[in-house]
Scaffold this motif. Structure first.
Motif, PDB file in Angstrom:
ATOM      1  N   THR A 114       0.238 -17.206 -13.707  1.00 29.78           N
ATOM      2  CA  THR A 114       0.897 -15.963 -14.124  1.00 29.78           C
ATOM      3  C   THR A 114      -0.060 -14.814 -14.398  1.00 29.78           C
ATOM      4  OG1 THR A 114       0.856 -16.747 -16.428  1.00 29.78           O
ATOM      5  CG2 THR A 114       2.849 -17.199 -15.144  1.00 29.78           C
ATOM      6  N   ALA A 115      -1.359 -15.073 -14.372  1.00 29.23           N
ATOM      7  CA  ALA A 115      -2.350 -14.029 -14.700  1.00 29.23           C
ATOM      8  C   ALA A 115      -3.428 -14.003 -13.625  1.00 29.23           C
ATOM      9  CB  ALA A 115      -2.949 -14.281 -16.078  1.00 29.23           C
ATOM     10  N   ASN A 116      -3.043 -13.527 -12.451  1.00 30.89           N
ATOM     11  CA  ASN A 116      -3.962 -13.524 -11.322  1.00 30.89           C
ATOM     12  C   ASN A 116      -3.881 -12.172 -10.608  1.00 30.89           C
ATOM     13  OD1 ASN A 116      -1.694 -13.672  -9.384  1.00 30.89           O
ATOM     14  ND2 ASN A 116      -1.468 -15.759 -10.177  1.00 30.89           N
ATOM     15  N   MET A 117      -4.595 -12.031  -9.522  1.00 27.82           N
ATOM     16  CA  MET A 117      -4.667 -10.747  -8.834  1.00 27.82           C
ATOM     17  C   MET A 117      -3.385 -10.404  -8.094  1.00 27.82           C
ATOM     18  SD  MET A 117      -7.411  -9.370  -9.759  1.00 27.82           S
ATOM     19  CE  MET A 117      -7.677  -8.006  -8.605  1.00 27.82           C
ATOM     20  N   GLN A 118      -2.511 -11.381  -7.908  1.00 28.22           N
ATOM     21  CA  GLN A 118      -1.226 -11.110  -7.281  1.00 28.22           C
ATOM     22  C   GLN A 118      -0.203 -10.618  -8.309  1.00 28.22           C
ATOM     23  OE1 GLN A 118      -3.036 -14.190  -6.402  1.00 28.22           O
ATOM     24  NE2 GLN A 118      -3.866 -12.665  -4.985  1.00 28.22           N
ATOM     25  N   THR A 119      -0.301 -11.123  -9.542  1.00 30.24           N
ATOM     26  CA  THR A 119       0.636 -10.694 -10.587  1.00 30.24           C
ATOM     27  C   THR A 119       0.168  -9.423 -11.303  1.00 30.24           C
ATOM     28  OG1 THR A 119      -0.427 -12.083 -12.284  1.00 30.24           O
ATOM     29  CG2 THR A 119       1.355 -13.081 -10.997  1.00 30.24           C
ATOM     30  N   LEU A 120      -1.122  -9.099 -11.203  1.00 27.14           N
ATOM     31  CA  LEU A 120      -1.645  -7.963 -11.952  1.00 27.14           C
ATOM     32  C   LEU A 120      -0.953  -6.637 -11.619  1.00 27.14           C
ATOM     33  CD1 LEU A 120      -3.573  -6.799 -14.000  1.00 27.14           C
ATOM     34  CD2 LEU A 120      -5.368  -6.757 -12.247  1.00 27.14           C
ATOM     35  N   PRO A 121      -0.668  -6.320 -10.347  1.00 30.65           N
ATOM     36  CA  PRO A 121       0.022  -5.045 -10.086  1.00 30.65           C
ATOM     37  C   PRO A 121       1.369  -4.933 -10.790  1.00 30.65           C
ATOM     38  CG  PRO A 121      -0.937  -5.912  -8.066  1.00 30.65           C
ATOM     39  CD  PRO A 121      -1.061  -6.993  -9.097  1.00 30.65           C
ATOM     40  N   LEU A 122       2.080  -6.057 -10.939  1.00 31.34           N
ATOM     41  CA  LEU A 122       3.358  -6.027 -11.643  1.00 31.34           C
ATOM     42  C   LEU A 122       3.153  -5.762 -13.129  1.00 31.34           C
ATOM     43  CD1 LEU A 122       5.050  -9.123  -9.935  1.00 31.34           C
ATOM     44  CD2 LEU A 122       5.361  -6.701  -9.382  1.00 31.34           C
ATOM     45  N   LEU A 123       2.123  -6.385 -13.704  1.00 29.77           N
ATOM     46  CA  LEU A 123       1.845  -6.193 -15.126  1.00 29.77           C
ATOM     47  C   LEU A 123       1.293  -4.790 -15.402  1.00 29.77           C
ATOM     48  CD1 LEU A 123       0.165  -9.662 -15.822  1.00 29.77           C
ATOM     49  CD2 LEU A 123       2.463  -8.953 -16.491  1.00 29.77           C
ATOM     50  N   ALA A 124       0.653  -4.200 -14.396  1.00 30.06           N
ATOM     51  CA  ALA A 124       0.072  -2.862 -14.568  1.00 30.06           C
ATOM     52  C   ALA A 124       1.147  -1.796 -14.705  1.00 30.06           C
ATOM     53  CB  ALA A 124      -0.837  -2.531 -13.381  1.00 30.06           C
ATOM     54  N   GLU A 125       2.296  -2.015 -14.093  1.00 24.00           N
ATOM     55  CA  GLU A 125       3.433  -1.080 -14.178  1.00 24.00           C
ATOM     56  C   GLU A 125       3.023   0.345 -13.808  1.00 24.00           C
ATOM     57  OE1 GLU A 125       4.775  -1.622 -18.186  1.00 24.00           O
ATOM     58  OE2 GLU A 125       5.817  -3.512 -17.740  1.00 24.00           O
ATOM     59  N   HIS A 126       2.232   0.458 -12.743  1.00 20.57           N
ATOM     60  CA  HIS A 126       1.815   1.754 -12.187  1.00 20.57           C
ATOM     61  C   HIS A 126       0.916   2.563 -13.121  1.00 20.57           C
ATOM     62  CE1 HIS A 126       4.656   1.006  -8.973  1.00 20.57           C
ATOM     63  NE2 HIS A 126       5.635   0.859  -9.855  1.00 20.57           N
ATOM     64  N   ARG A 127       0.383   1.947 -14.159  1.00 15.86           N
ATOM     65  CA  ARG A 127      -0.487   2.689 -15.074  1.00 15.86           C
ATOM     66  C   ARG A 127      -1.932   2.728 -14.590  1.00 15.86           C
ATOM     67  NH1 ARG A 127       0.989  -0.441 -20.420  1.00 15.86           N
ATOM     68  NH2 ARG A 127       1.152  -2.102 -18.850  1.00 15.86           N
ATOM     69  N   PHE A 128      -2.294   1.814 -13.714  1.00 17.40           N
ATOM     70  CA  PHE A 128      -3.618   1.835 -13.085  1.00 17.40           C
ATOM     71  C   PHE A 128      -3.507   1.153 -11.725  1.00 17.40           C
ATOM     72  CE2 PHE A 128      -3.497  -1.831 -15.995  1.00 17.40           C
ATOM     73  CZ  PHE A 128      -3.770  -2.895 -15.131  1.00 17.40           C
ATOM     74  N   GLU A 129      -4.448   1.483 -10.866  1.00 15.74           N
ATOM     75  CA  GLU A 129      -4.493   0.862  -9.546  1.00 15.74           C
ATOM     76  C   GLU A 129      -5.204  -0.482  -9.631  1.00 15.74           C
ATOM     77  OE1 GLU A 129      -6.062   3.373  -6.477  1.00 15.74           O
ATOM     78  OE2 GLU A 129      -5.276   5.188  -7.420  1.00 15.74           O
ATOM     79  N   VAL A 130      -4.910  -1.358  -8.684  1.00 16.10           N
ATOM     80  CA  VAL A 130      -5.545  -2.676  -8.617  1.00 16.10           C
ATOM     81  C   VAL A 130      -6.189  -2.833  -7.248  1.00 16.10           C
ATOM     82  CG1 VAL A 130      -5.204  -5.176  -8.685  1.00 16.10           C
ATOM     83  CG2 VAL A 130      -3.892  -3.676 -10.226  1.00 16.10           C
ATOM     84  N   VAL A 131      -7.470  -3.181  -7.237  1.00 20.84           N
ATOM     85  CA  VAL A 131      -8.196  -3.425  -5.995  1.00 20.84           C
ATOM     86  C   VAL A 131      -8.679  -4.868  -6.006  1.00 20.84           C
ATOM     87  CG1 VAL A 131     -10.173  -2.813  -4.556  1.00 20.84           C
ATOM     88  CG2 VAL A 131      -8.907  -1.018  -5.779  1.00 20.84           C
ATOM     89  N   GLU A 132      -8.207  -5.646  -5.042  1.00 17.79           N
ATOM     90  CA  GLU A 132      -8.600  -7.055  -4.920  1.00 17.79           C
ATOM     91  C   GLU A 132      -9.682  -7.184  -3.850  1.00 17.79           C
ATOM     92  OE1 GLU A 132      -6.669 -11.209  -3.239  1.00 17.79           O
ATOM     93  OE2 GLU A 132      -5.363  -9.785  -4.300  1.00 17.79           O
ATOM     94  N   VAL A 133     -10.808  -7.777  -4.214  1.00 24.96           N
ATOM     95  CA  VAL A 133     -11.924  -7.948  -3.279  1.00 24.96           C
ATOM     96  C   VAL A 133     -11.818  -9.335  -2.648  1.00 24.96           C
ATOM     97  CG1 VAL A 133     -14.439  -7.981  -3.036  1.00 24.96           C
ATOM     98  CG2 VAL A 133     -13.342  -6.397  -4.651  1.00 24.96           C
ATOM     99  N   PRO A 134     -11.815  -9.417  -1.322  1.00 26.32           N
ATOM    100  CA  PRO A 134     -11.612 -10.717  -0.660  1.00 26.32           C
ATOM    101  C   PRO A 134     -12.802 -11.660  -0.822  1.00 26.32           C
ATOM    102  CG  PRO A 134     -12.100  -9.021   0.959  1.00 26.32           C
ATOM    103  CD  PRO A 134     -11.933  -8.317  -0.352  1.00 26.32           C
ATOM    104  N   ARG A 135     -12.566 -12.910  -0.446  1.00 33.78           N
ATOM    105  CA  ARG A 135     -13.586 -13.951  -0.483  1.00 33.78           C
ATOM    106  C   ARG A 135     -14.808 -13.519   0.338  1.00 33.78           C
ATOM    107  NH1 ARG A 135     -12.365 -19.450  -1.036  1.00 33.78           N
ATOM    108  NH2 ARG A 135     -10.188 -18.893  -0.582  1.00 33.78           N
ATOM    109  N   LYS A 136     -16.012 -13.761  -0.177  1.00 32.02           N
ATOM    110  CA  LYS A 136     -17.250 -13.443   0.524  1.00 32.02           C
ATOM    111  C   LYS A 136     -17.784 -14.706   1.169  1.00 32.02           C
ATOM    112  CE  LYS A 136     -20.895 -10.839   1.553  1.00 32.02           C
ATOM    113  NZ  LYS A 136     -20.814  -9.633   2.402  1.00 32.02           N
ATOM    114  N   MET A 137     -17.716 -14.746   2.513  1.00 38.79           N
ATOM    115  CA  MET A 137     -18.170 -15.914   3.253  1.00 38.79           C
ATOM    116  C   MET A 137     -19.513 -15.620   3.918  1.00 38.79           C
ATOM    117  SD  MET A 137     -15.855 -18.250   2.772  1.00 38.79           S
ATOM    118  CE  MET A 137     -16.329 -19.449   4.032  1.00 38.79           C
ATOM    119  N   LEU A 138     -20.412 -16.590   3.851  1.00 49.48           N
ATOM    120  CA  LEU A 138     -21.687 -16.519   4.559  1.00 49.48           C
ATOM    121  C   LEU A 138     -21.729 -17.680   5.529  1.00 49.48           C
ATOM    122  CD1 LEU A 138     -24.072 -15.721   1.575  1.00 49.48           C
ATOM    123  CD2 LEU A 138     -23.061 -14.133   3.184  1.00 49.48           C
ATOM    124  N   VAL A 139     -21.605 -17.366   6.809  1.00 51.98           N
ATOM    125  CA  VAL A 139     -21.460 -18.373   7.875  1.00 51.98           C
ATOM    126  C   VAL A 139     -20.195 -19.180   7.564  1.00 51.98           C
ATOM    127  CG1 VAL A 139     -22.580 -20.182   9.219  1.00 51.98           C
ATOM    128  CG2 VAL A 139     -23.966 -18.403   8.151  1.00 51.98           C
TER     129      VAL A 139
END
Length: 312
Positions: free
Chosen positions: A136-161
């Motif tokens: 319930t407290a992850n980067m997918q639920t955060l925009p809902l909890l933010a209620e348009h009061r701030f933007e949310v930027v999710e950074v993807p997985r960093k893969m090396l090879v």
């Protein structure tokens, strides 16, 4: 860079009310995945003409939720972490004490107090960041909890090879003595701290005087063995070779030690603080027939180490 140390519950008036771009995470190691979060947040901060802030914690959250081996080992101490944040252009850091009281906050309460309350205009974090129960407290639920009061930027997985840059993978490689893989995932040379103390002076008898190093109990060292290293001593870097082990050639049941032979250095430096860069694993510790056999192996280790360092 301003550093604010926060113990929950905090007093809002103690903090600056200026809006910020807020990067969030524990950032143990500040590896390439973490660096992607910081780089993204810095770009957003520059675009919005706002200070770049980081929210991190004084200790690993897992210590609050379950029994952990003690002392708990970190990839980097907080001081080194803060230095790296400053190198990335961070303007302020909120270091929050992770306690049971903090952990008891609901996801919505955490958002209110540690995102809205810290005046975040944009929150940036990695794809796997959580701020409460994972469901319930992850980067997918955060925009809902933010209620348009701030933007949310999710950074993807960093893969090396074919491997993710993650603290878990770095810990695994350290235990397996794979420091070159560690350095690849960090994007820099793995570095630990220590203090020079007295030893048995046996290395001096063989023509290989060593610094005996006591390291902080909460810093994670590579697995036992012999390594190519560099040591920062009195503001100068020296090449050398290090052994983490038990000196099994001379007697049994010894305590584990870290000993480093520095190339081209002679002198007494007891009590000096040093930094150690771990470059490459050479071999496992072995029991030799005597001092002569060990000396011959050390000569070979020195030759290989100096050749490696000459390429840097």
């Amino acid at each position: 860079m301003q550093v604010f140390k926060i113990h929950h519950p905090y007093i809002a008036s103690d903090l600056d009310e200026q809006p910020v771009v807020l990067a969030m995470g524990f950032f143990d190691g500040v590896h390439l995945g973490h660096q992607a979060v910081l780089t993204t947040a810095r770009a957003v901060a520059e675009e919005q003409d706002l200070p770049l802030a980081v929210l991190t914690y004084n200790q690993h959250p897992s210590l609050v939720f379950k029994k952990q081996p003690q002392p708990f080992k970190y990839l980097i101490p907080l001081k080194q972490k803060l230095n790296l944040f400053e190198e990335f252009g961070v303007n302020r850091v909120f270091v929050v004490d992770f306690t049971s009281q903090l952990a008891a906050l609901s996801p919505q309460e955490f958002v209110e107090q540690y995102m809205v309350g810290l005046h975040a205009q944009t929150v940036v974090a990695g794809f796997d960041h959580t701020f409460g129960p994972r469901e319930t407290a992850n980067m997918q639920t955060l925009p809902l909890l933010a209620e348009h009061r701030f933007e949310v930027v999710e950074v993807p997985r960093k893969m090396l090879v074919d491997e993710e840059a993650s603290s878990t993978n770095i810990r695994k490689h350290l235990g397996q003595r794979e420091v070159t893989a560690v350095n690849h995932l960090l994007g820099r040379i793995y570095t630990t701290d220590g203090v020079v103390v007295h030893g048995d002076a046996r290395g001096r008898q063989m023509g290989f005087p060593t610094l005996n190093i006591v390291t902080p109990e909460n810093e994670l060292l590579p697995g036992d063995g012999v390594y190519v290293v560099e040591v920062l001593l009195n503001n100068q870097w020296y090449g050398g070779m290090a052994q983490i082990g038990y000196n099994v050639t001379f007697e049994a049941n010894r305590a584990k030690t870290l000993e480093i032979n520095l190339f081209g250095f002679h002198g007494e430096v007891y009590g000096e603080h040093v930094q150690i860069r771990w470059h490459q694993f050479l071999r496992l510790e072995a029991k030799f027939a005597g001092m002569d056999a060990l000396t011959q192996q050390l000569l070979e280790d020195q030759k290989v180490s100096q050749a490696y360092l000459a390429q840097l």
